[in-house]
Design a protein around this motif. Structure first.
Motif, short mmCIF file in Angstrom:
data_model
loop_
_atom_site.label_atom_id
_atom_site.label_comp_id
_atom_site.label_asym_id
_atom_site.label_seq_id
_atom_site.Cartn_x
_atom_site.Cartn_y
_atom_site.Cartn_z
N SER A 34 40.70 41.48 40.09
CA SER A 34 40.99 40.52 39.02
C SER A 34 40.12 40.81 37.80
O SER A 34 40.60 40.79 36.66
CB SER A 34 40.76 39.09 39.50
OG SER A 34 41.61 38.76 40.57
N ALA A 37 41.42 44.05 36.19
CA ALA A 37 42.69 43.83 35.49
C ALA A 37 42.47 43.10 34.17
O ALA A 37 43.08 43.43 33.15
CB ALA A 37 43.64 43.04 36.39
N LEU A 38 41.58 42.11 34.19
CA LEU A 38 41.27 41.37 32.96
C LEU A 38 40.57 42.26 31.96
O LEU A 38 40.86 42.21 30.75
CB LEU A 38 40.41 40.15 33.30
CG LEU A 38 40.02 39.25 32.12
CD1 LEU A 38 41.26 38.69 31.43
CD2 LEU A 38 39.09 38.14 32.59
N LEU A 41 43.14 44.47 30.37
CA LEU A 41 43.99 43.70 29.47
C LEU A 41 43.31 43.50 28.12
O LEU A 41 43.91 43.72 27.06
CB LEU A 41 44.33 42.36 30.10
CG LEU A 41 45.19 41.42 29.26
CD1 LEU A 41 46.54 42.05 28.92
CD2 LEU A 41 45.38 40.09 29.99
N SER A 188 46.23 47.67 33.70
CA SER A 188 46.12 46.22 33.87
C SER A 188 47.35 45.65 34.55
O SER A 188 47.26 44.84 35.49
CB SER A 188 45.91 45.55 32.51
OG SER A 188 45.86 44.15 32.64
N TRP A 192 47.18 43.68 38.29
CA TRP A 192 47.41 42.25 38.45
C TRP A 192 48.21 41.93 39.71
O TRP A 192 48.09 40.85 40.28
CB TRP A 192 48.12 41.67 37.23
CG TRP A 192 47.21 41.36 36.08
CD1 TRP A 192 47.25 41.88 34.82
CD2 TRP A 192 46.11 40.44 36.08
NE1 TRP A 192 46.24 41.35 34.03
CE2 TRP A 192 45.53 40.47 34.78
CE3 TRP A 192 45.55 39.60 37.05
CZ2 TRP A 192 44.42 39.69 34.44
CZ3 TRP A 192 44.44 38.84 36.70
CH2 TRP A 192 43.90 38.88 35.42
N ALA A 195 45.76 41.87 42.59
CA ALA A 195 44.76 40.87 42.26
C ALA A 195 45.28 39.46 42.51
O ALA A 195 44.59 38.61 43.10
CB ALA A 195 44.33 41.02 40.80
N LEU A 196 46.50 39.19 42.09
CA LEU A 196 47.09 37.86 42.25
C LEU A 196 47.60 37.62 43.66
O LEU A 196 47.79 36.48 44.08
CB LEU A 196 48.23 37.66 41.24
CG LEU A 196 47.82 37.66 39.77
CD1 LEU A 196 49.05 37.60 38.87
CD2 LEU A 196 46.88 36.50 39.46
N TRP A 201 40.35 33.64 43.25
CA TRP A 201 39.57 33.61 42.01
C TRP A 201 38.32 32.75 42.21
O TRP A 201 38.31 31.56 41.94
CB TRP A 201 40.42 33.10 40.86
CG TRP A 201 39.70 33.11 39.54
CD1 TRP A 201 39.16 32.04 38.90
CD2 TRP A 201 39.43 34.24 38.71
NE1 TRP A 201 38.56 32.43 37.72
CE2 TRP A 201 38.71 33.78 37.58
CE3 TRP A 201 39.72 35.61 38.82
CZ2 TRP A 201 38.29 34.62 36.56
CZ3 TRP A 201 39.29 36.46 37.80
CH2 TRP A 201 38.59 35.97 36.70
#
Length: 286
Positions: A34, A37-38, A41, A188, A192, A195-196, A201
Motif C-alpha cells: 500500500s 502503491a501510494l 501514485l 502504482s 493497488w 495492496a487492497l 491498512w
C-alpha cells in the motif's frame, strides 16, 4: 564521459542506494504494498504534471510505450514490490547487496540469451561477482537470515534485470520526464490490486515514517529514475551502468550509518568483490 555525466552518475548511485534504508523504515510502520502503491501514485502524478508544464507529450512511440510498460511492471511492481515485502524481515543492507548484482545479471543475460561476446575481463568480473555473492549469502544464512525474504529479493533482482534491458528503448525519442511519470503510474496501478486485496491498512504515524515516505517518493522515486533515464540518454546504457559498482558500498554504508545494521567481515569482503566484478564487467564492454 564528461564531468556532467560523472556528477549525474554519482548522484544516481547515492540516491538509488539510499532507497533501501528509507524503504526499511517505511515497512516498519506501514503496509509495504500500500505504501509503495501510494508512493508511485504521488511520484507519477508529479512527474506527469511537471512534464505537461514543460510541454512534453504523452504521445509516445510504440517502442517507448513498450519500455514504459515493461519498466513499470518489472521494476516498479515486481522488483520494488517484492523488495518492500522482503524488507519486513531482512536487513536493508542485504537487499541492497542483492539488487546491486543487477549489472552482472544483465551481462550474463547478454552472453547466454543474446550471444554477446564477453571478453576475459568480463568473464573474470562475472566469476568475481558469483564469489562475492556466495560469501555474503553463506555468512547471512549461517546467521539466520529469513529465507523467504531472501528469495523475494532474488526474484526481484531478476525482474530489475529485465527492466534495465528495456530502459534504452523507453528513453530514446524525448519526453523523458513524461515517460518516468507514466511508468510509475503503471507500477502504482498494478500494486493497488494486491495492496487492497491482501493488506490491512494499519499505519503507525510518526516523524520517521513521514520523513522516509516523503524522501523515498521524491528522491529515489522521482529523482533517481529521472537522472538514470537522462544519464542513459547522454552516455548510453553500458557506460551508465558502470556507476552501479558503487551501489554495494553505498547501500551497506547508508544502512549501517542510519539504521545501525551490523556488517561482518565477510560482508565487507563480499561487497568489495562484487563491486570489483561489476566494474570489470562494465570496463570489458568499453
Amino acid at each position: 564521459m564528461d564531468i556532467k555525466a560523472i556528477v549525474m552518475g554519482l548522484a544516481f548511485a547515492l540516491m538509488w542506494s539510499s532507497a533501501f534504508t528509507s524503504a526499511r523504515v517505511i515497512v516498519e510502520y506501514a503496509p509495504p504494498l500500500s505504501a509503495l502503491a501510494l508512493r508511485f501514485l504521488i511520484s507519477g502524478v508529479i512527474g506527469v504534471g511537471l512534464a505537461w508544464l514543460l510541454g512534453q507529450s504523452a504521445r509516445l512511440s510504440r517502442r517507448q510505450w513498450t519500455g514504459v510498460v515493461i519498466f513499470g511492471v518489472c521494476q516498479n511492481a515486481l522488483y520494488l514490490g517484492l523488495n518492500f515485502v522482503a524488507m519486513q524481515t531482512i536487513p536493508a543492507s542485504l537487499a541492497a547487496i542483492i539488487a546491486s548484482t543487477m549489472p552482472l545479471l544483465v551481462a550474463l543475460s547478454g552472453w547466454i540469451i543474446f550471444g554477446n561476446t564477453v571478453r576475459p575481463l568480463g568473464v573474470a568480473g562475472l566469476i568475481a561477482g558469483v564469489i562475492g555473492v556466495v560469501l555474503i549469502m553463506g555468512a547471512r544464512l549461517q546467521g539466520g537470515v529469513d529465507v523467504y525474504g531472501l528469495v523475494l529479493c532474488i526474484i526481484g533482482v531478476f525482474s530489475l534485470t529485465i527492466a534495465t534491458l528495456a530502459v534504452l528503448g523507453a528513453s530514446s525519442g524525448g519526453n523523458v520526464l513524461m515517460i518516468v511519470g507514466l511508468q510509475m503510474l503503471v507500477g502504482s496501478a498494478l500494486l493497488w490490486v494486491p495492496a487492497l486485496t491482501i493488506e490491512v491498512w494499519e499505519v503507525t504515524w510518526n516523524w520517521q515514517l513521514i520523513v522516509a515516505f516523503v524522501y523515498t517518493t521524491i528522491v529515489p522515486g522521482l529523482g533517481a529514475t529521472l537522472v538514470w533515464f537522462l544519464l542513459v540518454g547522454r552516455i548510453g546504457a553500458v557506460k551508465a551502468s558502470t556507476f552501479h559498482f558503487l551501489n554495494p558500498f553505498l547501500g551497506v554504508a547508508i544502512a549501517a550509518a542510519l539504521l545501525g545494521e551490523k556488517i561482518g567481515v565477510l560482508d565487507v569482503l563480499g561487497v568489495a568483490i562484487i563491486a570489483g566484478g561489476i566494474l570489470a564487467v562494465q570496463l570489458s564492454k568499453q
